[in-house]
Design an enzyme around this catalytic site. Structure first.
Site, PDB file in Angstrom:
ATOM      1  N   HIS A 141      -5.914   9.125  -1.642  1.00  0.00           N
ATOM      2  CA  HIS A 141      -6.629   8.831  -0.401  1.00  0.00           C
ATOM      3  C   HIS A 141      -7.004  10.193   0.157  1.00  0.00           C
ATOM      4  CE1 HIS A 141      -6.845   6.810   3.739  1.00  0.00           C
ATOM      5  NE2 HIS A 141      -6.889   8.090   4.015  1.00  0.00           N
ATOM      6  N   ASP A 198     -10.558  -2.350  -1.208  1.00  0.00           N
ATOM      7  CA  ASP A 198      -9.663  -1.859  -0.151  1.00  0.00           C
ATOM      8  C   ASP A 198      -9.372  -2.989   0.851  1.00  0.00           C
ATOM      9  OD1 ASP A 198      -8.051  -0.306   1.424  1.00  0.00           O
ATOM     10  OD2 ASP A 198      -9.626   1.046   2.112  1.00  0.00           O
ATOM     11  N   HIS A 257      -5.606  -7.522   8.677  1.00  0.00           N
ATOM     12  CA  HIS A 257      -4.948  -7.295   9.961  1.00  0.00           C
ATOM     13  C   HIS A 257      -5.131  -8.543  10.815  1.00  0.00           C
ATOM     14  CE1 HIS A 257      -4.171  -3.090   9.189  1.00  0.00           C
ATOM     15  NE2 HIS A 257      -5.428  -2.905   8.844  1.00  0.00           N
TER      16      HIS A 257
END
Lengths: 457, 300
Positions: free
Chosen positions: A186, A317, A321
């Protein structure tokens, strides 16, 4: 002899990235494996085989996403291994690689075994674990990567954070090299993105949000490539957001030469190919991602890099949430969006409809490329390809199916998708894992029924 | 134009704002809550005085001593205060977009008293009012905003206001404190950038110097020679055009961005006039907020 379950696909446009064939034909699955493929002809199917008329739809290896967040353990309000892999199956993915930024972090062999165990019990699509490279993903102590690899970790990453220390990065690459595992970085130099929330530029300035500049990605990427020149580990840069990074990757691959270029790779995510930081206007937390959405220039550069083969892995990715978390103010809301159930259509929109690449190439980026990146063939014979005798992980795609993305209808536990309401084309209509139908959009309009695995009659 | 109308209104209220004439207590019976999740002296007191002069009742809530310190969210706190029957919430917070987020989640009127690095609209208005009272029509006037532009909500609001009124705005500061895309902050094309204060000093009608915001990590972006490069020193003040003004939104770091003698200079410094203008501006804003809510309720 017991009768093995059999699936007889007819009239499919069969695309195999390994042999690079793209022809109409038939494919026969018996048990867990592909028994026969007849390009331009017919297979000899047993009478009990379930016949699936593809009607010209694309039949290809099951899609593989090398970068998802399943949130289990610790984040079960957002997603679980069960819901995340159902989401994957509904999006045409038969395999996902999950990132280690769970709570607790996947930084031990025990944690890897926990996920593998949960996946064996509850998963729809296959799950492979990407283990943390450092303890707690803190970047200051090597994780027990050898035992994690032994337990099943297919690659290593501290995803969510870059490894800040050059010394630690060097050790991690050396260990990954000896273990023959990819390291997935990352790329984010936190000293350059400190507190940064969105791309540096007029939108950030007007909204008074701290910038997360391209430099922060590019500087770490260049450092890693320099370190890896000698080490020659399998190095992969995750979710590239910057056009500059695309150029850096192109130059690096040219520098190491064609025989070693495949040791360095980068991935692109759908949101970085379709949205710019303008989507953050009005403090839209739905467009808050890490790395952030950038500009049309970056989109153009990333597409160029996909077109010329510089970027040869695609990943969602998928970052679930809860609604409450995303309803917070922009600074406190978490980064990330979910992607599994609309990714295929979005790739088609960004890359195929735009003429960047064709369907066979797109299939390759979504199957063989991630399978090779994570060395999955050593775990599942023939994965990512259509190989007689290999595993029957298959996806059937209707490239002309127009539909509207409805986050409310997702199998994922979360709804944080900025593409909600988009009209798109190309839809996964059936997902098969080891000969078992995980998802079948043709059998029911109710997705939960569609997802129920069903045995042949 | 709405902006000019608001400034005209504030200007008419100025005598009553500073107590020279009694104000009409038209907000008697109204309840105004100051939700200040970030420290403030001037703005909170200014809103309170503005509300009291108009006859409204005021309650004050800060971050310490409220449930915000227990982790209650900005929106939850605001909704709880609203449920007690307030007419206007005046919100100050460290979150960019915080006031708008509150406004999206409550029915009463919300006034932004400064949100993170985003905007500080009443400060922008009081800067405009102060400048207008001295310089007249601001069209074509040149105003320099000096210092920590990146972390300043005042710089944003004042620049929006000045640009809307046709003034030319020069942002002055080190590259680390002028954020990318500043020139395109507004759709107007009258924003320029300079990293050198000295050539600017003698050619502007006013200088608004900003506080270096150590609490917003601006400290890393400046060197110990900040005063040498960007401070309003006496020698720079001496090179001001006749009639040019010095403004500062406060609180001042004396000896850093502004020297004592400049801050207190009787000829050019209008820093305390700004504070007085602030009360008038906030009276006008509160009156408009209460009227807007009343109209809104009628239309339902």
């Amino acid at each position: 002899m017991t009768t093995e379950r059999a699936l007889h696909f007819r009239g499919g446009r069969i695309i195999d990235p390994l042999t690079k064939r793209d022809e109409t034909g038939e494919l026969l699955v018996v048990g867990e494996c592909i028994q026969a493929i007849a390009y331009g002809g017919k297979v000899n199917a047993p009478s009990h085989a379930q016949v699936i008329d593809c009607g010209g739809a694309i039949l290809c290896p099951g899609l593989i996403d090398p970068h998802v967040h399943l949130r289990e353990p610790g984040g079960e309000a957002k997603e679980t291994i069960a819901t995340g892999t159902r989401s994957a199956a509904a999006g045409g993915f038969t395999t996902v690689c999950c990132m280690p930024n769970t709570n607790p972090c996947l930084d031990t062999a025990m944690a890897v075994r926990f996920v593998e165990g949960r996946a064996a019990d509850a998963a729809s699509a296959r799950v492979f674990v990407v283990g943390a490279a450092t303890v707690g993903r803190k970047g200051d102590q090597l994780a027990p990567m050898a035992s994690m690899a032994h337990a099943g970790a297919v690659a290593f990453s501290d995803d969510g954070d870059g490894i800040a220390s050059g010394g630690m990065m060097r050790r991690v690459l050396e260990v990954c090299k000896t273990l023959d595992r990819a390291f997935m970085q990352h790329c984010q130099d936190a000293s350059l993105s400190e507190g940064g929330l969105i791309n540096e530029g007029p939108v950030a300035t007007r909204l008074g949000l701290l910038p997360w500049p391209r430099d922060a990605e590019e500087v770490m990427f260049e450092r890693d490539l320099r370190l890896n020149t000698r080490i020659d580990a399998r190095y992969h840069a995750q979710h590239l957001s910057s056009g500059g990074s695309a150029r850096i990757l192109r130059e690096a691959r040219a520098r190491v030469g064609s025989d070693r270029a495949h040791r360095i790779s980068g991935e692109a995510a759908p949101h970085h190919l379709l949205l710019t930081c303008d989507a953050c206007d009005g403090y839209n937390t739905g467009a808050k991602m890490n790395p952030p959405l950038r500009t049309q220039w970056d989109i153009n550069e990333l597409k160029l890099a996909i077109a010329d083969g510089t970027i040869d892995v695609l990943a969602t990715d998928h970052a679930p949430h809860t609604i409450a978390e995303k309803a917070r103010d922009f600074a406190s809301a978490p980064f990330g969006i979910i992607g599994l159930e609309c990714a295929l259509a979005l790739y088609a929109k960004a890359l195929v409809e735009d003429g960047v690449i064709d369907w066979p190439r797109l299939i390759q980026l979504l199957t063989l490329a991630p399978a090779r990146l994570c060395g999955l063939a050593s775990r599942v014979d023939g994965i990512g390809t259509l190989t007689v005798g290999g595993v029957a992980d298959l996806t059937l795609i209707d490239p002309e199916n127009s539909w509207t993305i409805r986050a409310d209808a997702f199998q994922s536990k979360s709804r944080n998708c900025p593409f909600d309401g988009w009209n798109v084309r190309a839809k996964p209509v059936m997902t098969v894992r080891a000969g078992e139908i995980l998802f079948d959009a043709t059998c029911a309009t109710n997705p939960s029924q569609a997802l129920r695995a069903h045995a042949p009659r | 134009m709405q902006l000019t109308g608001l400034l005209d209104h504030a200007e008419r209220l100025l005598p009553s704002a500073v107590g020279d004439t009694p104000a009409e207590r038209v907000l008697a019976g109204k309840l105004i809550a100051n939700l200040f999740f970030e420290d403030s002296t001037r703005t909170r007191v200014s809103f309170e005085i503005a509300a009291r002069r108009l006859g409204a009742d005021v309650v004050n809530l800060g971050a310490s001593g409220s449930s915000a310190s227990k982790g209650e969210s900005l929106v939850d706190t605001a909704r709880n205060i609203e449920a007690m029957g307030v007419d206007v919430l005046v919100v100050r917070c460290a979150i960019s977009g915080g006031a708008a987020l509150v406004a999206d989640n409550v029915k009463c009127a919300v006034v932004n008293a400064g949100d993170g690095r985003h905007e500080h609209p009443t400060q922008g208005l009081l800067d405009l009012l102060t400048l207008r009272r001295h310089l007249g029509d601001l069209r074509g006037k040149r105003v320099a905003i000096v210092g920590d532009i990146a972390n300043s909500r005042v710089a944003r609001s004042t620049t929006h206001g000045l640009a809307a009124l046709g003034a030319h705005v020069v942002a002055v500061g080190p590259p680390s404190l002028i954020p990318s895309g500043w020139r395109n902050l507004t759709c107007c094309e009258n924003i320029t950038i300079s990293h050198d204060l000295d050539p600017i000093v003698g050619e502007v009608d006013a200088i608004i110097t900003l506080r270096i915001q150590m609490e917003r990590a601006a400290g890393q972006g400046i060197a110990s020679d900040y005063r040498f490069a960007y401070g309003l020193t006496e020698s720079r003040r001496a090179r001001l055009r006749s009639g040019a003004l010095i403004l500062h939104p406060g609180p001042m770091n004396r000896g850093v961005e502004i020297d004592d003698a400049v801050a207190d200079d009787a000829l050019s410094s209008v820093i305390f006039e700004q504070v007085s203008a602030g009360v008038a501006v906030r009276m006008a804003v509160l009156l408009q907020a209460c009227t807007a809510v009343a109209k809104d309720t009628q239309s339902h």
